[in-house]
Write a protein that holds these residues in place. Sequence first.
Motif, PDB file in Angstrom:
ATOM      1  N   PRO A   1       0.809  -1.221   0.000  1.00  0.00           N
ATOM      2  CA  PRO A   1       0.000   0.000   0.000  1.00  0.00           C
ATOM      3  C   PRO A   1       0.843   1.272   0.000  1.00  0.00           C
ATOM      4  O   PRO A   1       0.438   2.264  -0.605  1.00  0.00           O
ATOM      5  N   TYR A   2       2.002   1.272   0.657  1.00  0.00           N
ATOM      6  CA  TYR A   2       2.834   2.481   0.641  1.00  0.00           C
ATOM      7  C   TYR A   2       3.326   2.771  -0.765  1.00  0.00           C
ATOM      8  O   TYR A   2       3.389   3.940  -1.198  1.00  0.00           O
ATOM      9  N   ARG A   3       3.662   1.700  -1.486  1.00  0.00           N
ATOM     10  CA  ARG A   3       4.130   1.913  -2.863  1.00  0.00           C
ATOM     11  C   ARG A   3       3.002   2.477  -3.705  1.00  0.00           C
ATOM     12  O   ARG A   3       3.214   3.355  -4.541  1.00  0.00           O
ATOM     13  N   GLU A   4       1.777   1.947  -3.462  1.00  0.00           N
ATOM     14  CA  GLU A   4       0.608   2.486  -4.173  1.00  0.00           C
ATOM     15  C   GLU A   4       0.454   3.982  -3.911  1.00  0.00           C
ATOM     16  O   GLU A   4       0.251   4.774  -4.841  1.00  0.00           O
ATOM     17  N   LEU A   5       0.548   4.346  -2.621  1.00  0.00           N
ATOM     18  CA  LEU A   5       0.366   5.748  -2.266  1.00  0.00           C
ATOM     19  C   LEU A   5       1.435   6.621  -2.921  1.00  0.00           C
ATOM     20  O   LEU A   5       1.145   7.710  -3.426  1.00  0.00           O
ATOM     21  N   ARG A   6       2.645   6.122  -2.934  1.00  0.00           N
ATOM     22  CA  ARG A   6       3.706   6.932  -3.535  1.00  0.00           C
ATOM     23  C   ARG A   6       3.461   7.108  -5.016  1.00  0.00           C
ATOM     24  O   ARG A   6       3.637   8.186  -5.577  1.00  0.00           O
ATOM     25  N   ARG A   7       3.017   6.036  -5.668  1.00  0.00           N
ATOM     26  CA  ARG A   7       2.757   6.129  -7.113  1.00  0.00           C
ATOM     27  C   ARG A   7       1.640   7.115  -7.383  1.00  0.00           C
ATOM     28  O   ARG A   7       1.713   7.958  -8.274  1.00  0.00           O
ATOM     29  N   LEU A   8       0.569   7.036  -6.589  1.00  0.00           N
ATOM     30  CA  LEU A   8      -0.557   7.945  -6.809  1.00  0.00           C
ATOM     31  C   LEU A   8      -0.172   9.384  -6.501  1.00  0.00           C
ATOM     32  O   LEU A   8      -0.650  10.316  -7.150  1.00  0.00           O
ATOM     33  N   TRP A   9       0.714   9.556  -5.500  1.00  0.00           N
ATOM     34  CA  TRP A   9       1.060  10.919  -5.109  1.00  0.00           C
ATOM     35  C   TRP A   9       1.713  11.675  -6.254  1.00  0.00           C
ATOM     36  O   TRP A   9       1.550  12.881  -6.396  1.00  0.00           O
ATOM     37  N   ARG A  10       2.441  10.935  -7.100  1.00  0.00           N
ATOM     38  CA  ARG A  10       3.179  11.616  -8.151  1.00  0.00           C
ATOM     39  C   ARG A  10       2.295  11.977  -9.322  1.00  0.00           C
ATOM     40  O   ARG A  10       2.689  12.762 -10.172  1.00  0.00           O
ATOM     41  N   LYS A  11       1.077  11.398  -9.402  1.00  0.00           N
ATOM     42  CA  LYS A  11       0.245  11.643 -10.581  1.00  0.00           C
ATOM     43  C   LYS A  11      -0.619  12.866 -10.383  1.00  0.00           C
ATOM     44  O   LYS A  11      -0.785  13.367  -9.270  1.00  0.00           O
TER      45      LYS A  11
END
Lengths: 649, 204, 308
Positions: free
Chosen positions: C44-54
């Motif tokens: 989930p942290y990786r998901e959040l980081r990916r979404l944060w950049r978009k």
Amino acid sequence: MSVVSAALISGAALLGSGAAMPIVSRRISAALALQALGVAGLGGAGVTLVVTRKPVGSGFAGALTPALGADGLSGFFLATLAIVAVPSLVFAIGYLAANPAGRAIASLTGWFVLVLVGLVCARDVVSFLAFWELMTVLPAATILVARQSRRVRRSVFVYLAVTHVGGVGAWISLLLLAHIGAFTDQHAFAGTSTAMQTAIAVGAIVGFGTKAGLMPFHSWLPRAHPIAPSHISALMSGVMIKLALYGLIRVEFTWTGARLAWVPYALLVLGGLSSVGGILYALVQHDLKRLLAFSSIENVGIIVLALGAAGLLMNHGLRDLAAIAFAAALFHTLNHAVFKSLLFLGAGAVERQLRSLDLDHIGGLLKRMPLTGGAFLVGAIAIAGLPPLNGWASEWLTLQSLLQLRSGSAGAAIAGVVAAAALAATAALAAFCFVKVTGLVLLGRARTDAAAAVREPARLMSAPAMFLAAACVLLGAGAGVVVPALTRLAPMPAAIGTGASLHIVGTGILPALPIVVVLVVLVLVLAVLRRTSPAVMAPTWISGQPQDDRLAWSSAGFTKPLRLVLEPLLRPERAVMTVSKGALVRSIEYRSVTPHLFDTLIFGPLERVSLRGAHVARRLQSGSLRVYVAYLLVLVLGLLAAARLGFIG
Amino acid sequence: MTAIAWACVGCALAVVFVRRRSTAIGFVTLQSLLLAAAAFARAPARSPEFLVASGALLLKALAVGALLVWSMRRTREPQPIVNDVSAIIRLSLAVVVALVAAATVPGFASGAPSAEHAAIALVAIGITITALRRATLLQALGLLVAENGVATIATAARGGVPLLIELGAVFDLMIIVAIATAFHSRIFGEFGSGDATALKGLRD
Amino acid sequence: MTGTNIAAASVQIAGLVLAPVLPGIVQQAKAKLQGRPGPSPVQPYRELRRLWRKGVVNVDGSTFIYRLAPATITACAVIGVMLVPVAGHSLGWPLGADAIVLVGVLALARFAAAAASWDSGSGFALMGASRDLTFSSFIEPLLLLVFAIAALRAGSTDLRAISDAASGTAVWGSAAHWCAAAAFLLVVLAETGRLPIDNPDTHLELTMVHEGPLLEYAGRDLAFLHWSAAARHWIMLVLATELFVPHPHSFAFRLAVLAAALPLLCIGLAFVETWQAKLAVLRVPRLLAGGALLALIGFASASIGWPP
């Protein structure tokens, strides 16, 4: 003469002159402004009375001479009246401007408000009952002056009939109380027979409950409120039904001392039924004003739940907790008056431009009228009982009072927790209902051309709504200051500390002000974080197809899961008609109606039976006035003779 | 006081008996003036409110009489209204009703028993007038006579009841101005004559 | 401002960061039960980081409600996390620790999501929102009944007092507590959006409940919404530990119990999800009503005092 008395008298005088002015002059704006000024003065006097709790004028009198006076509780209701009436009257200046019957309506509005003031300040039976009757008749007159159509006349007839038949209870109760002298003697009620006590209690519940709109005595409310002019609807929903509860509070707490054990249980049952039933029927409505009327029934149920809790706690000797429950009832009275009148005024501003308030034909108003729409949004969030606004604060307090019944007997505890569960269900359903209203009225695309042409109304019509929206926010944030003042108005006063949060024993705290601050700060921070990322506009995703307005969600569609789950309770009727020529379907017509079960199962058969009886009695009617007078004479003389001869006692 | 009270009863019976509207209006005005005179005669011995009430009675007598005459002048009947019940029978019915009422109504303990009987008789005769006469204006006169009965008892009672007199005067004026004049003219306009038997619509 | 309160407050703030681990643990446990290696708990942290950049997406014709809804939902989740005490303690200022306040805050989040779905006009979102609100009219009374039973024992609706009253072993002798535990299990499943009430892995319009309103969002908005869902896991599971997992009275031991219980509860959730199939939407209220009846019976037995 004290300052408060002077303020009351001058306020009433201004109000009266404002009410009389449209009879002679054509300028209704000046008359309405004068009325608003008078009511504002009365409201100021009311607030002073709440804070100082020193009664003015005469106390309750048992004699039949007119007496007027005000104490802390009357002052609270005066303040509630003012906070609803001043915006409504200012709104009416713009609303009645182009109305051909504007002068009559403005005058009648002023008299109506004056009668409401008189009812709160009445200190003897005769004036109370006189103002009570006028309070019923004046809105009916206003409705008939404003709209003349067969349907409206029929609705007004039902309104007058139901309120009078039910209101007999109020007459019985008050006249019996006067008879036993309970207005001046605190112990008179305890000393009378059980039959008399039951008669007084039942009469009060039925009589005042009918006028307040408690289920099952409520059938006039959804008929009368939608057809009245919007500022009258605001006054009726915001103040008139609360004054019926004022009467109930007086009978139950001030004059009888909450002595009967079964009355609080009856109040809990009726309150629970009204709140859940009211919001369920509100959910399946598709006319905005009718929905708001049912929502008023729901909120009256919540207030009565709090009153029942107060009575029950008092009977168990938990006086501090009873005072808090009483304060919860008063607080919700004030809050509902504020947000319900806000919603009615908002609906009125829209109605002037749209004619019909069918929820499925509006849409998209938030972009076209940002100020009024924003105020309407605040009202919807408040009535849904969501933090951090005032509706949530009073529902929190009511829930806590119902849960505090755990300290009483087992029966009281179970009743309390069932009522609390009902209240929680009501709150969730209210959120459901008002999300639907918000979405259909304010958001999305305009569904008809008329809705697309709506513009922001004149400043005179949007400013009152914004004032009331600000009041919602302030009352929510200021719960820590308002509630302790209200607990001191209870017949068994308690002292709670004032502060930014509300500290009540047996609960965690209610963070009235902090939650506003924390929410606003957090949302701002997160909004700023969002803003710093690039944004792209895109249409709504409908699997790649263009948006079709015919597929927009309707009111019935959004509430369908709940309707299906509660089908045995609501018994909706559905009809689907498919017209096909050969193998091609030409048209499909879908109709769904949720009948009002109280009307079909209880009042419909009652009405048919009484009409049949009236048909039989019709044979006595010859049509001539002289024959009727002769009937009267024969009857009176016959009765007198029978009495003289000793046949009757 | 007793003589005046019985004179009023006589006037009331005359209203039952007479044919023309103008005579009836004259008798009712006479009745009201007699009452006003009796009130003024008693006023010096009573409170100042009673003096005001006496003045109200006098004003009422004159104002009501004038209004009635004006209304009658505006609505001339095209043909005489012949009553179905003959005059003698009307008179005897009225006397019977008055006697029954005076016999059966219990006393008020007001200190003037004969005036009481007269007042009750007046009220009963007034209602009988409304039941018996055909012309709508005369029906309104019946209510006036009944109210005069109430004023009689209010005047004759020990100490007087000025509030009752004043309320009665207001009631009279309301009845006459609103109902008799306006409605009488409306009825006249609709039907062409102020005949009460034409009004059969007072039913569902 | 005692030492334990400050320690508890720091654990609460740590919870704001640790919350996404909980759904991660559930996902991995579910995968292991289905015989797959599964993603790691920090996915989930990786998901959040990916979404944060978009970048974010704004829907045509939407107002500020659509734009502010994720912020509101996240703010409510943060307030919820700060309300729930850890090991029976919390800072108490400024928000206190009242149970009913928590219910209200969760309701506001639900309202914001539904209002945003009306604003975007998306049919998927509206369908999900209407079901979510239908369920909520059954979940809120159920949650209230659970808190009522807890308040009856504790004499207050303050979550810290409730947690203290649930410590020790004596409380497990009363029938009311077991009824409340069963009812609270239903609440946890409903609020975290797990089977049999809602399927968190689906995006079919006929089966979405919680996921519906999320569909229109992208980028940071979606990151906020995913984090809020994780925070709801934290709130519900910490409440479950405070109320229904046996714990001693001392603060340090309770912290240890919390640290051990959270992953175990996540694995328990995974068990329930694997064992149960999704219940038809119109039958879910029946299940919730049954839970409410059970809780009511428990309350009645506690207030009457039978069985002793």
